[in-house]
Design a protein around this motif. Sequence first.
Motif, mmCIF file in Angstrom:
data_model
loop_
_atom_site.group_PDB
_atom_site.id
_atom_site.type_symbol
_atom_site.label_atom_id
_atom_site.label_comp_id
_atom_site.label_asym_id
_atom_site.label_seq_id
_atom_site.Cartn_x
_atom_site.Cartn_y
_atom_site.Cartn_z
ATOM 1 N N LEU A 1 0.829 -1.209 0.000
ATOM 2 C CA LEU A 1 0.000 0.000 0.000
ATOM 3 C C LEU A 1 0.861 1.255 0.000
ATOM 4 C CD1 LEU A 1 -2.716 -1.331 2.410
ATOM 5 C CD2 LEU A 1 -3.081 -0.668 0.047
ATOM 6 N N ALA B 1 -0.815 4.822 -0.792
ATOM 7 C CA ALA B 1 -2.025 4.881 0.024
ATOM 8 C C ALA B 1 -1.774 5.707 1.275
ATOM 9 C CB ALA B 1 -2.467 3.481 0.427
ATOM 10 N N ASN B 2 -2.701 6.548 1.576
ATOM 11 C CA ASN B 2 -2.628 7.394 2.760
ATOM 12 C C ASN B 2 -1.310 8.130 2.939
ATOM 13 O OD1 ASN B 2 -3.713 8.521 5.049
ATOM 14 N ND2 ASN B 2 -2.562 7.114 6.330
ATOM 15 N N PRO B 3 -1.031 9.079 2.069
ATOM 16 C CA PRO B 3 0.250 9.769 2.118
ATOM 17 C C PRO B 3 0.354 10.769 3.265
ATOM 18 C CG PRO B 3 -1.130 10.720 0.432
ATOM 19 C CD PRO B 3 -1.882 9.551 0.970
ATOM 20 N N PHE B 4 -0.749 11.106 3.926
ATOM 21 C CA PHE B 4 -0.723 12.215 4.877
ATOM 22 C C PHE B 4 -0.431 11.785 6.306
ATOM 23 C CE2 PHE B 4 -4.094 13.763 1.772
ATOM 24 C CZ PHE B 4 -3.132 14.317 0.940
ATOM 25 N N THR B 5 -1.066 10.735 6.750
ATOM 26 C CA THR B 5 -0.998 10.439 8.182
ATOM 27 C C THR B 5 -0.422 9.069 8.506
ATOM 28 O OG1 THR B 5 -3.328 9.965 7.921
ATOM 29 C CG2 THR B 5 -2.761 11.985 9.081
ATOM 30 N N GLY B 6 0.213 8.420 7.546
ATOM 31 C CA GLY B 6 0.798 7.118 7.833
ATOM 32 C C GLY B 6 -0.238 6.035 7.818
ATOM 33 N N TYR B 7 0.227 4.783 7.796
ATOM 34 C CA TYR B 7 -0.730 3.727 7.587
ATOM 35 C C TYR B 7 -0.197 2.419 8.127
ATOM 36 C CZ TYR B 7 -3.355 0.173 5.248
ATOM 37 O OH TYR B 7 -4.119 -0.909 5.005
ATOM 38 N N SER B 8 -1.060 1.621 8.755
ATOM 39 C CA SER B 8 -0.616 0.280 9.117
ATOM 40 C C SER B 8 -1.771 -0.697 9.159
ATOM 41 C CB SER B 8 0.067 0.304 10.479
ATOM 42 O OG SER B 8 0.497 -1.000 10.784
ATOM 43 N N GLN B 9 -1.579 -1.827 8.486
ATOM 44 C CA GLN B 9 -2.561 -2.905 8.534
ATOM 45 C C GLN B 9 -2.266 -3.842 9.696
ATOM 46 O OE1 GLN B 9 -5.286 -3.677 7.229
ATOM 47 N NE2 GLN B 9 -5.440 -3.129 5.086
#
Lengths: 149, 242
Positions: free
Chosen positions: A134, A139-147
């Motif tokens: 992702l 995906a989600n360039p602004f606030t970080g991301y974790s599945q």
Amino acid sequence: MLRQTFARSIRFNSTVAKTAPRALSNAYVNQLEARWETLPQADQSALINDLKERMKISWGELTPAEKKAAYYISYGEWGPRAPLYSPGDKSKVFWGTMIGMFAGLVIFVGLKTFAGSKSVTMNREWHEKSDEYLKSQNANPFTGYSQVQ
Amino acid sequence: MTWLDVPAPWAMRLQDAASPNQEGIHELYDHIMFYLALVLGLVSYMTIVIVKDFTKNKFAHKQLRHGQTLEIIWTMFPALILLLMSFPSFILLYLSDEVLTPALTVKIVGLQWYWKYEYSDFVNKTGETLEYESYIMPDDMLEEGNTRLLDTDTSIVLPVDTHVRFIVTANDVMHSFAVPSLGIKIDATPGRLNQVSTLMERTGVFYGQCSELCGVNHALMPMKMQCVTMEDFLTYLSELSE
């Protein structure tokens, strides 16, 4: 002296004095809380009327039993002012809720025990790979991301 | 708090915005949240005061039969709050509905239980419009890292910074085409063409799921949208038309 005599005679001869000349007997009005709700409707009305007549004279002349009875009828805990819960009700609700929650827990654990195996995607390695994929897809360039769970 | 293009574990809020529509929705959400906090504070305060002061006071409401001023206040105040929320809401609603000079039209058809995409503006070498179907990736065909119940075998590919119009319909029962990052949700109804437009402001991949209960596999017809640069889009189109 003379004035008191006059006042007494006027009061004694008034219509109020004629309708409620004597204090109601203690046997009639005492301990009303204990038996009020079981009294027949006719007796209740009679008692209310008697007290109403008595209360037309100065309230200071009422006996303590009459005062208590009049207060109880107007503001006591009966009819619409009866307490919402009788003494045993609260524990009944509490234990009913506890049994319901316990039953829910048993069903939950039972379902978990007999459920099929988890999906192949439900593990950390997979989630980390998902994150990589992702991230590569922006995906989600602004606030970080974790599945990762 | 997580803002995402894809659904995430325990995500509580809206997904990241990739289009002006979704930015508007974020703003409206924050706006209404303000009034919500205000109302929550006021109602909680009044409830606590009433419970604290009047619980065991039998005379508290004895003479209180009617209060004109109070009734005017408690009618006007909620009406005012609703008005303050409704104006920005309607402005956004009508702005989102507008389809302005789209540069590209994509036809989307919902079927039980997959989507069909058609680039109606383009034809292949035999003169047919470019169209293909998109199915969910079954669990046993997922590659490590794929998102389960979201990834599809083919995806809609669209150019960035371009006004795109979606013409949405269905072939069997009602479906709903929804992409949260773009602020799109529109019913796909058999025998009817609905239209909605978007302007994707950044490249990336955006996921959506059918949002109208359409049958037993309703949960198994996601949509995957890839937003790419114009060059990549043209390359994709030429590959598709061959």
